[in-house]
Design a protein around this motif. Structure first.
Motif: not given
Ligand code: SF4
Ligand code: SF4
Length: 351
Positions: A33, A36-38, A83, A85, A97, A100, A102, A129
């Motif tokens: 990923t 931003c993890f998303v 999420g 950045n 925000s 991790k 989802i 976010t």
């Protein structure tokens, strides 16, 4: 976990992808990923993990964003996914925000638009976010919303690529772009893990070229991010690149998340930054997060008449002519859209 193919990415070698949404431009290996993890690389394609997965939705006065020179008095449906950045150590929305995991409720674009109508809102804000990281969800919602006459606004840290700005521009009416610490690059590196502030200025110029209404905020953080000189430099850049009529909001900071040992910004410091921004030549400077402060109001830049009186998110006195001019000297006050009398000015959450 549902996947939705991402917009704005490129395939590179060995099934890697380059995300072109924000200025981090993450190169993501298969199965990985982005920062931003998303956004995830599955089989050499980039997918959004948060499409139509709202973590928060609610009705807000538009003034809360803040937007003071755009459809005053309007209400907006505010939506967010998990999420971000950035990694701001003082983030007041850190629970959504920075995690991790989802998570969120299924809230597809057509339902967001329906909720906007059902709750008497005039537009939608992508906020809380960072909307850049849930771009596809925001894009599809904004397009649908525009078709039925609603406006769309982003509240963003501004770290978007010019390509992302150009892509959303046909549907994006206004943006609140949030600076922190006077846009000092060292502050961004130390407190938000952001390597460079230059992309924010580039995104702003692209927004301006695309005719998006822009208001700027700057979070004045005591000790580490309250340089009067930096605020003056930022205000000067805004004047030269975006125009002297660009509203500039100096926001009071309150300790949060990992920065709980600091204190709220002294009012006196905010007032000094206000004077510095006015000295730099900006016509509409505001102090935010200090309900009842005289610098919440709008004053005519020509004769100093108070033309809009506010208390927090509420307009308590409207003193402009029908064609948005000062009633004393006739100076045009740049307000985009129209005045709404929405009847309430307090936010409420749907979930
Ligand atoms: S949006 Fe996320 S994945 Fe894309 S470049 Fe920015 S941080 Fe990286
Ligand atoms: S950019 Fe905004 S949402 Fe993201 S971490 Fe910073 S304060 Fe929080």
């Amino acid at each position: 976990m549902s996947l939705h193919e991402a917009m704005l990415y490129e395939k590179t070698k060995e099934n890697k992808v380059k995300c072109c949404l924000c200025a981090r431009n993450c190169f993501i290996s298969e199965g990985g990923t982005g920062f931003c993890f998303v956004r995830k690389n599955e089989g050499g394609k980039l997918f959004s993990l948060v499409y139509a997965k709202a973590i928060s939705a609610g009705v807000d006065p538009l003034a809360k964003k803040p937007l003071s020179h755009f459809n005053p008095g309007a209400l907006v449906m505010s939506i967010a996914t998990v999420g971000c950045n950035f990694r701001c150590q003082f983030c007041d929305n850190w629970m959504i925000s920075q995690g991790k995991e989802i998570k969120g409720r299924n809230f597809p674009p057509e339902e967001v638009v329906k909720a906007t109508r059902d709750n008497g809102c005039q537009g939608i804000s992508y906020t809380y976010t960072e909307p850049t990281i849930f771009f596809e969800y925001a894009y599809d919602t904004a397009r649908l919303a525009r078709q039925v006459g609603f406006f769309n606004t982003f509240v963003t840290n501004g770290y978007m690529t010019p390509e992302a700005v150009k892509t959303i521009a046909p549907y994006l009416d206004a943006a609140t772009v949030d600076f922190k610490g006077g846009a000092d690059p060292e502050f961004y590196k130390s407190f938000s893990s952001v390597p460079s502030v230059i992309p924010i200025f580039e995104a702003l110029k692209e927004m301006k070229r695309n005719n998006i209404h822009i208001e700027i905020t700057n979070l004045v953080v005591p000790k580490t991010g309250d340089s009067i000189e930096k605020v003056k430099q930022l205000a000067t850049w805004i004047r030269d690149a975006l125009g002297k009529d660009t509203p500039f909001h100096l926001l009071r900071y309150h300790p949060d998340y990992q920065q709980t040992t600091t204190t709220a910004t002294p009012i006196e410091t905010l007032e000094k930054t206000y004077v510095a921004a006015k000295d730099a030549g900006l016509s509409y400077v505001y102090i935010g997060n200090v309900p009842g402060h005289p610098c919440e109001n709008t004053y005519c830049p020509n004769c100093n008449e108070q033309v809009i009186k506010r208390y927090s998110f509420e307009i308590t006195k409207w003193n402009l002519t029908k064609d948005m001019r000062c009633p004393v000297c006739g100076q045009e006050i740049p307000i985009k859209g129209r005045l709404y009398a929405s009847g309430h000015s307090y936010p409420y959450a749907l979930f």
